[in-house]
Design a protein around this motif. Structure first.
Motif, short mmCIF file in Angstrom:
data_model
loop_
_atom_site.label_atom_id
_atom_site.label_comp_id
_atom_site.label_asym_id
_atom_site.label_seq_id
_atom_site.Cartn_x
_atom_site.Cartn_y
_atom_site.Cartn_z
N VAL A 36 8.09 8.73 -2.98
CA VAL A 36 7.23 9.84 -2.98
C VAL A 36 5.95 9.54 -2.04
O VAL A 36 5.82 8.29 -1.69
CB VAL A 36 6.80 10.15 -4.40
N ARG A 37 5.07 10.65 -1.80
CA ARG A 37 3.94 10.50 -1.10
C ARG A 37 2.88 11.09 -2.04
O ARG A 37 3.08 12.14 -2.64
CB ARG A 37 3.98 11.12 0.36
N MET A 38 1.81 10.38 -1.90
CA MET A 38 0.66 10.96 -2.61
C MET A 38 -0.71 10.97 -1.89
O MET A 38 -0.58 10.33 -0.76
CB MET A 38 0.41 10.11 -3.65
N PHE A 39 -1.54 11.57 -2.16
CA PHE A 39 -3.06 11.74 -1.51
C PHE A 39 -3.92 11.12 -2.81
O PHE A 39 -3.70 11.56 -3.94
CB PHE A 39 -3.45 13.30 -1.38
N ASP A 40 -5.04 10.36 -2.13
CA ASP A 40 -6.01 9.77 -2.86
C ASP A 40 -6.97 10.91 -2.79
O ASP A 40 -8.09 10.84 -1.95
CB ASP A 40 -6.34 8.33 -2.45
N LEU A 41 -7.14 11.93 -3.99
CA LEU A 41 -8.15 12.74 -3.83
C LEU A 41 -9.66 12.43 -4.60
O LEU A 41 -10.21 13.49 -4.49
CB LEU A 41 -7.54 14.11 -4.66
N ALA A 42 -9.46 11.22 -5.00
CA ALA A 42 -11.03 10.79 -5.60
C ALA A 42 -11.82 10.42 -4.56
O ALA A 42 -13.34 10.20 -4.86
CB ALA A 42 -10.80 9.90 -6.51
N ARG A 43 -11.38 10.05 -3.19
CA ARG A 43 -12.49 9.43 -2.20
C ARG A 43 -12.02 10.47 -0.77
O ARG A 43 -11.43 10.17 0.13
CB ARG A 43 -12.04 8.17 -2.02
N LEU A 44 -12.45 11.72 -0.68
CA LEU A 44 -12.05 12.38 0.21
C LEU A 44 -13.41 12.12 1.04
O LEU A 44 -14.70 11.76 0.94
CB LEU A 44 -12.26 13.89 -0.18
N TRP A 45 -13.03 12.66 2.48
CA TRP A 45 -14.15 12.33 3.57
C TRP A 45 -14.00 13.63 4.52
O TRP A 45 -12.78 14.22 4.84
CB TRP A 45 -14.09 11.10 4.15
N VAL A 46 -15.04 13.79 5.57
CA VAL A 46 -15.16 14.62 6.61
C VAL A 46 -15.53 14.07 8.00
O VAL A 46 -16.40 13.41 7.71
CB VAL A 46 -15.86 15.98 6.14
N ASP B 127 -14.64 13.15 -4.97
CA ASP B 127 -13.67 13.99 -5.26
C ASP B 127 -13.89 15.52 -4.91
O ASP B 127 -12.95 16.38 -5.16
CB ASP B 127 -13.10 14.05 -6.80
N GLY B 128 -14.92 15.82 -4.48
CA GLY B 128 -15.00 17.10 -3.71
C GLY B 128 -15.02 18.26 -4.95
O GLY B 128 -14.84 19.60 -4.83
N GLN B 129 -15.31 17.76 -6.21
CA GLN B 129 -15.38 18.51 -7.55
C GLN B 129 -14.38 19.11 -7.82
O GLN B 129 -14.24 20.33 -8.49
CB GLN B 129 -16.76 19.57 -7.40
N GLY B 130 -13.11 18.49 -7.22
CA GLY B 130 -11.89 19.01 -7.73
C GLY B 130 -11.51 20.46 -6.86
O GLY B 130 -10.51 21.08 -7.17
N GLU B 131 -12.31 20.64 -5.80
CA GLU B 131 -12.23 22.08 -5.07
C GLU B 131 -11.96 21.98 -3.68
O GLU B 131 -11.29 22.95 -3.25
CB GLU B 131 -13.61 22.91 -5.37
N LEU B 132 -12.20 20.58 -3.05
CA LEU B 132 -12.00 20.59 -1.58
C LEU B 132 -10.68 19.72 -1.49
O LEU B 132 -10.33 18.89 -2.63
CB LEU B 132 -12.96 19.79 -1.05
N LYS B 133 -9.89 20.17 -0.74
CA LYS B 133 -8.33 19.63 -0.56
C LYS B 133 -8.25 19.24 1.09
O LYS B 133 -9.19 19.76 1.84
CB LYS B 133 -7.41 20.84 -0.77
N PRO B 134 -7.41 18.44 1.31
CA PRO B 134 -7.17 17.83 2.67
C PRO B 134 -6.76 19.01 3.38
O PRO B 134 -5.91 19.60 2.93
CB PRO B 134 -6.08 16.86 2.32
N GLY B 135 -7.34 18.94 4.96
CA GLY B 135 -6.97 19.93 5.69
C GLY B 135 -8.02 21.35 5.82
O GLY B 135 -7.61 21.95 6.58
N THR C 7 -24.79 17.53 3.18
CA THR C 7 -24.58 18.78 2.45
C THR C 7 -23.35 19.36 2.84
O THR C 7 -23.55 19.72 4.09
CB THR C 7 -25.67 19.83 2.20
N VAL C 8 -22.32 19.57 2.39
CA VAL C 8 -20.99 20.14 2.75
C VAL C 8 -20.86 21.72 2.55
O VAL C 8 -21.08 21.64 0.93
CB VAL C 8 -19.85 19.30 2.50
N THR C 9 -20.46 22.60 2.99
CA THR C 9 -20.25 23.89 2.64
C THR C 9 -18.62 24.37 3.07
O THR C 9 -18.54 23.79 4.23
CB THR C 9 -20.99 24.71 3.16
N CYS C 10 -18.17 25.33 2.50
CA CYS C 10 -16.95 25.63 2.99
C CYS C 10 -16.79 27.15 2.72
O CYS C 10 -17.26 27.78 1.64
CB CYS C 10 -15.92 25.08 1.93
N ASP C 11 -16.09 27.74 3.88
CA ASP C 11 -15.73 29.41 3.69
C ASP C 11 -15.09 29.66 2.45
O ASP C 11 -15.04 30.72 1.98
CB ASP C 11 -15.18 29.68 4.99
N ALA C 12 -14.24 28.71 1.96
CA ALA C 12 -13.13 29.09 0.83
C ALA C 12 -14.21 29.24 -0.54
O ALA C 12 -13.83 29.89 -1.33
CB ALA C 12 -12.17 28.20 0.55
#
Length: 649
Positions: A548-558, A625-633, A577-582
């Motif tokens: 399997v492949r997995m992402f570590d979503l607890a330590r995201l970065w930009v 963790d991006g408050q659980g809303e930010l995702k890779p890509g 401060t990070v903002t997102c169109d989504a």
């Protein structure tokens, strides 16, 4: 001319408004020296969870999208053989420990007593032998024993006669040859051996055929993976073509506006700026063409990718030509033919842009189709081919054993069919002669024993034997005494070290077996989310196969790129401060984790040509963790809160 005047005035007002807004924006930026803006894409660590031992997946505990904790079970491999190895290693370790304890302890009191008892027994045997010798010497004068010896010789004569009869029977059998029942049994055994060879050969051929099919499937999977990579290159080329056609469309519309409008004082400056942009685009397209040409010559990309890059270069050249023609047209004014040509150019550019967008959509669909199953199919094909290679080795070994058994059965049948050899007949005849000689010797012994009754020969023999028994008993006493002394002295240091080494080796073997058994459980190395399941239940795995492949979503970065002029303002630990169109209107706190040590040119994914020719440095901003809303890509905007110049360390 009167109808064009209002449109010209409106255009001038719009241009003036844009200039004022840009000036105000720059002034606002100058008034906020503590903020630096950038953009980038959310990224995360991708983890490949691979098997450490070979086997077959018997249970899969996760699915794509599942959130995992550290140490959570992902999959289980078959472990019956590994458990048996652990049991064997544990038993061997127990035996080694007991042996070391025995060596370190030395001879037990029970063993010393047993060896002392053996010495006492040997001493008693010596006393008994001495007593028997005295009795034999005392009985030397009595003839009773000679009579018994004569009776024994008579019995031996009868045994020799019986042995002679058996030898004669074996000679007759050797001369007659093997029986029909033995030959039939040998034939049946040879037939069974040949059938076993045929069965083993068929099994080996079946495994070889399946292996060839698996290798063909593996080759097909590898070709599919190569096609997927080629499709990715085609998507990039199609994107470039779409960008070029959009630029061409903008240029055609600008030319049409230029032809329709009367010359303005600032129009020449705009056309010259467009000419410079077109020339910069031509330079980039030429560089891309050179890179694709090198890839094509090395066989890393397809011909159609090269054609697309060539078309993009030609299109960029056409834009340069159009921009130069626009400058010339501005100098000499518009004509009716030029208006028609400008309208036709716009229509042609719009058609080319639509075609490029359709080509980009088709390339993306093809890439998605190829991406869907190429990697999983490749992993499964590799595991199946490896398992069939092991099966082929086992089948070839079984075939070799069957052929050896068939050869032995044929040799036995040939021996029976050939009959008894002359040497065997001669050997049986010699045995008859030997038995005859034995019978004659036994008869002579009887006569000789009866003749020596008067001279007590046997009694003298018994006396000599008794004296030999005394000597042997004395030797046994000496050996028992030496064994007792060795037990009392204890174990040597060399024997203790050897036993300790055997125990350490057994401990290492047990740890290795336990480690292999533990490796049959695939555990999550850290917290994360499953992004892709490669292998399913029932599929074979080899060491290193990704399950399997997995992402570590607890330590995201930009990762964002900033101009070199901002290099001295950004430091590790600065807030962001990070903002997102989504998620409109929502902000996410961040912190600068790393700042690049050296500058570089802006990456290719930068939108404008002016920005691509500037040098930048990258900054890595952590968002947790991006408050659980930010995702890779996911594309985001970043505002860095740099400290004022006086507060910089």
């Amino acid at each position: 001319m009167r109808q064009r005047a209002p449109r010209i005035i409106v255009a001038l007002l719009v241009l003036t408004t844009v200039v004022v807004l840009l000036v105000r924006r720059r002034a606002g930026a100058d008034e906020s020296p503590g903020q630096v803006e950038g953009s980038g894409t959310v990224e995360a660590v991708e983890i490949d969870v691979a098997a450490q031992t070979a086997g077959r997946v018997i249970a899969l505990r996760v699915e794509e999208g599942d959130t995992l904790k550290p140490g959570q079970t992902i999959a289980e491999l078959e472990r019956d053989t590994l458990a048996a190895e652990v049991d064997r290693a544990h038993a061997a370790l127990y035996s080694a420990r007991m042996r070391l304890a025995e060596v370190q302890r030395g001879a037990r009191s029970e063993e010393i007593r047993a060896r002392a008892a053996q010495l006492d027994e040997a001493l008693a045997g010596l006393d008994a032998a001495r007593a028997a010798a005295r009795i034999a010497r005392a009985a030397h004068d009595r003839p009773t024993e000679l009579t018994a010896a004569a009776d024994t010789a008579a019995a031996q004569q009868q045994q020799a006669a019986a042995a002679l009869a058996q030898a004669r029977a074996r000679e007759a059998e050797a001369r007659h040859g093997a029986r029909a029942q033995e030959i039939e049994a040998a034939r049946a055994n040879a037939a069974r051996a040949n059938d076993a060879v045929d069965t083993a050969a068929a099994a080996a051929a079946s495994v070889a055929a399946r292996l060839r099919g698996a290798e063909a499937e593996l080759a097909q999977a590898e070709r599919a993976d190569a096609e997927r990579q080629q499709a990715t290159s085609q998507v990039a080329a199609a994107q470039t073509q779409a960008d070029v056609t959009q630029s061409a469309l903008a240029a055609a519309r600008a030319r049409q506006e230029l032809v329709e409008a009367t010359p303005r004082p600032d129009l020449r400056q705009q056309l010259e700026a467009r000419l410079q942009r077109a020339r910069a685009g031509l330079q980039v397209a030429s560089q891309d063409l050179g890179r694709v040409q090198q890839l094509y010559e090395s066989g890393a990309t397809a011909k159609r990718t090269l054609d697309a890059a060539t078309a993009a270069r030609d299109q960029a050249q056409a834009q340069v030509n159009e921009a130069e023609a626009a400058v010339r047209d501005l100098d000499r004014g518009a004509r009716d033919m030029e208006r028609r040509e400008a309208a036709a150019g716009v229509a042609q550019a719009e058609a080319a842009a639509r075609g490029a967008q359709d080509g980009l959509a088709n390339a993306r669909r093809e890439e998605a189709i190829l991406r869907a199953g190429s990697r999983q199919q490749l992993e499964r094909a590799r595991a199946a081919a490896e398992q069939l290679r092991l099966d082929r080795q086992g089948a070839e070994s079984a075939l070799g054993q069957a052929r050896q058994q068939a050869a032995q059965a044929k040799a036995q049948l040939d021996l029976l069919l050939a009959g008894t050899r002359a040497e065997q007949v001669e050997q049986a005849a010699a045995a008859v002669k030997q038995a005859e000689a034995g019978r004659q010797g036994a008869g002579a012994a009887v006569r000789h024993t009866r003749q020596i009754l008067a001279d007590r020969f046997a009694l003298r023999q018994q006396l000599t034997a008794a004296e030999h028994q005394v000597t042997a008993a004395a030797a046994r006493v000496a050996a028992a005494r030496a064994s007792l002394d060795l037990a009392l002295a204890g174990t040597t240091p060399e024997l203790k070290e050897a036993a300790r080494g055997d125990m350490q080796q057994a401990e290492a073997a047990e740890r290795a077996a336990a480690s292999r058994l533990a490796d049959s459980y695939l555990l999550a190395p850290r917290a994360g989310t499953v992004s892709e399941v490669i292998l399913r239940e029932g599929e074979a795995v080899s060491p290193g196969s990704v399950v399997v492949r997995m992402f570590d979503l607890a330590r995201l970065w930009v990762r964002t790129y900033l101009p070199v002029t901002q290099f001295g303002r950004i430091h590790r630990g600065d807030k962001a401060t990070v903002t997102c169109d989504a998620q409109p209107g929502k902000t996410y706190p961040g912190e600068v984790l790393t700042v690049s040590d050296e500058s570089e040119f802006t990456p290719k994914n930068t939108q404008t040509t002016e920005e691509r020719i500037k040098q930048v440095f990258w900054v890595k901003v952590g968002v947790g963790d991006g408050q659980g809303e930010l995702k890779p890509g996911l594309p985001v905007d970043v505002v860095l809160h740099a400290a004022p110049a006086a507060e910089q360390p």
